[in-house]
Design a protein around this motif. Sequence first.
Motif, PDB file in Angstrom:
ATOM      1  N   ASP A  49       0.801  -0.854  -0.012  1.00 24.88           N
ATOM      2  CA  ASP A  49       0.042  -0.291  -0.065  1.00 24.88           C
ATOM      3  C   ASP A  49       0.937   1.258  -0.370  1.00 24.88           C
ATOM      4  N   ALA A  50       1.240   1.622  -1.310  1.00 22.90           N
ATOM      5  CA  ALA A  50       1.947   3.014  -1.346  1.00 22.90           C
ATOM      6  C   ALA A  50       1.506   4.359  -0.472  1.00 22.90           C
ATOM      7  N   ARG A  51       0.384   4.129   0.161  1.00 21.54           N
ATOM      8  CA  ARG A  51      -0.645   5.501   0.738  1.00 21.54           C
ATOM      9  C   ARG A  51      -0.026   5.579   1.906  1.00 21.54           C
ATOM     10  N   LYS A  52      -0.390   4.144   2.765  1.00 16.14           N
ATOM     11  CA  LYS A  52       0.596   3.952   3.918  1.00 16.14           C
ATOM     12  C   LYS A  52       1.221   3.263   4.300  1.00 16.14           C
ATOM     13  N   TRP A  53       2.646   3.381   3.106  1.00 17.24           N
ATOM     14  CA  TRP A  53       3.667   2.884   2.846  1.00 17.24           C
ATOM     15  C   TRP A  53       3.812   1.006   3.979  1.00 17.24           C
ATOM     16  N   ARG A  54       2.836   0.959   3.670  1.00 13.98           N
ATOM     17  CA  ARG A  54       3.134  -0.934   4.553  1.00 13.98           C
ATOM     18  C   ARG A  54       2.682  -2.181   3.522  1.00 13.98           C
ATOM     19  N   LEU A  55       3.306  -2.980   3.455  1.00 12.87           N
ATOM     20  CA  LEU A  55       3.772  -4.471   2.860  1.00 12.87           C
ATOM     21  C   LEU A  55       2.772  -5.512   3.597  1.00 12.87           C
ATOM     22  N   TYR A  56       1.567  -6.315   2.685  1.00 14.42           N
ATOM     23  CA  TYR A  56       0.740  -6.665   3.794  1.00 14.42           C
ATOM     24  C   TYR A  56       0.747  -8.195   3.178  1.00 14.42           C
ATOM     25  N   LEU A  57       1.185  -9.063   3.929  1.00 17.38           N
ATOM     26  CA  LEU A  57       1.799 -10.785   3.681  1.00 17.38           C
ATOM     27  C   LEU A  57       1.115 -11.310   4.255  1.00 17.38           C
ATOM     28  N   ALA A  58       1.203 -12.611   2.994  1.00 13.20           N
ATOM     29  CA  ALA A  58       0.268 -13.785   3.696  1.00 13.20           C
ATOM     30  C   ALA A  58       1.063 -15.390   3.833  1.00 13.20           C
ATOM     31  N   TYR A  59       1.286 -16.356   4.027  1.00 15.28           N
ATOM     32  CA  TYR A  59       2.098 -17.107   4.303  1.00 15.28           C
ATOM     33  C   TYR A  59       2.040 -18.159   4.362  1.00 15.28           C
ATOM     34  N   ASP A  60       2.119 -19.293   5.001  1.00 15.77           N
ATOM     35  CA  ASP A  60       2.594 -20.439   5.514  1.00 15.77           C
ATOM     36  C   ASP A  60       3.451 -20.625   5.961  1.00 15.77           C
ATOM     37  N   ALA A  61       3.136 -20.633   7.585  1.00 20.00           N
ATOM     38  CA  ALA A  61       4.904 -20.526   8.551  1.00 20.00           C
ATOM     39  C   ALA A  61       5.309 -21.428   8.796  1.00 20.00           C
ATOM     40  N   THR A  62       4.936 -22.488   7.343  1.00 18.09           N
ATOM     41  CA  THR A  62       5.734 -23.528   7.936  1.00 18.09           C
ATOM     42  C   THR A  62       7.053 -23.846   7.081  1.00 18.09           C
ATOM     43  N   ARG A  63       6.586 -23.276   5.574  1.00 20.60           N
ATOM     44  CA  ARG A  63       7.425 -22.751   4.971  1.00 20.60           C
ATOM     45  C   ARG A  63       8.895 -22.278   4.896  1.00 20.60           C
ATOM     46  N   LEU A  64       7.923 -20.106   5.467  1.00 18.44           N
ATOM     47  CA  LEU A  64       8.644 -19.468   5.111  1.00 18.44           C
ATOM     48  C   LEU A  64       8.429 -19.148   6.281  1.00 18.44           C
ATOM     49  N   CYS A  65       9.419 -17.222   6.442  1.00 17.15           N
ATOM     50  CA  CYS A  65       9.694 -16.989   7.975  1.00 17.15           C
ATOM     51  C   CYS A  65       9.875 -15.185   7.993  1.00 17.15           C
ATOM     52  N   LEU A  66       9.135 -14.863   8.227  1.00 15.78           N
ATOM     53  CA  LEU A  66       9.989 -13.017   8.779  1.00 15.78           C
ATOM     54  C   LEU A  66      11.085 -12.589   8.463  1.00 15.78           C
ATOM     55  N   ASP A  67      12.058 -13.326   9.025  1.00 18.20           N
ATOM     56  CA  ASP A  67      13.785 -13.636   8.339  1.00 18.20           C
ATOM     57  C   ASP A  67      13.290 -13.407   6.655  1.00 18.20           C
ATOM     58  N   CYS A  68      13.292 -14.173   6.354  1.00 19.24           N
ATOM     59  CA  CYS A  68      13.392 -14.654   4.548  1.00 19.24           C
ATOM     60  C   CYS A  68      12.330 -13.622   3.561  1.00 19.24           C
ATOM     61  N   ILE A  69      11.806 -13.286   4.105  1.00 16.91           N
ATOM     62  CA  ILE A  69      11.036 -11.933   3.580  1.00 16.91           C
ATOM     63  C   ILE A  69      12.037 -10.351   3.920  1.00 16.91           C
ATOM     64  N   GLU A  70      12.529 -10.470   4.937  1.00 19.41           N
ATOM     65  CA  GLU A  70      13.425  -9.189   5.551  1.00 19.41           C
ATOM     66  C   GLU A  70      14.718  -9.151   4.681  1.00 19.41           C
ATOM     67  N   GLU A  71      15.150 -10.582   4.184  1.00 18.77           N
ATOM     68  CA  GLU A  71      16.392 -11.114   3.317  1.00 18.77           C
ATOM     69  C   GLU A  71      16.394 -10.320   1.852  1.00 18.77           C
ATOM     70  N   ILE A  72      15.118 -10.380   1.786  1.00 24.01           N
ATOM     71  CA  ILE A  72      14.617  -9.909   0.186  1.00 24.01           C
ATOM     72  C   ILE A  72      14.889  -8.399   0.245  1.00 24.01           C
ATOM     73  N   LEU A  73      13.805  -7.949   1.200  1.00 22.07           N
ATOM     74  CA  LEU A  73      14.269  -6.175   0.892  1.00 22.07           C
ATOM     75  C   LEU A  73      15.361  -5.900   1.980  1.00 22.07           C
ATOM     76  N   LYS A  74      15.728  -6.708   2.515  1.00 19.47           N
ATOM     77  CA  LYS A  74      17.615  -6.455   2.398  1.00 19.47           C
ATOM     78  C   LYS A  74      18.154  -5.747   1.202  1.00 19.47           C
ATOM     79  N   LYS A  75      18.641  -7.085   0.744  1.00 17.79           N
ATOM     80  CA  LYS A  75      19.392  -6.918  -0.719  1.00 17.79           C
ATOM     81  C   LYS A  75      18.281  -6.335  -2.180  1.00 17.79           C
ATOM     82  N   HIS A  76      16.814  -5.568  -1.733  1.00 16.71           N
ATOM     83  CA  HIS A  76      16.688  -5.145  -2.575  1.00 16.71           C
ATOM     84  C   HIS A  76      16.569  -2.992  -1.958  1.00 16.71           C
TER      85      HIS A  76
END
Length: 122
Positions: A49-76
Amino acid sequence: MKTKEHRLGVSEINLVTRHLKLEPSDEETILAAVSDIDELYGMDSVFFDARKWRLYLAYDATRLCLDCIEEILKKHAVKISQGWWNRFKEEHYRFVDQNVKDNARQEPWSCHQTPPTERRKR
């Protein structure tokens, strides 16, 4: 009751939703990061959401974790807001993700099961 169809690798019982506030930066960079996050196995949906600068995620917690997502954000070079509420939510999300993973591996146990028939007294 109608159930929602989820992507491949996403189990509804392990589905978690997350909301992260991002630091303002180049919108094209954020959208590139969102595109990479969307390709992860186990990700059900991702929306920025570009208006609020929020990232909304829905994922399977047995396969992914917040650290995986933060890694990609850090890469960019996309930074997550460091406000106290956002940091608190991140730690809670990490705890819940780990709890979901641990519970998925645990074999259910109950002391109220009936004993096997061969050991039962007659």
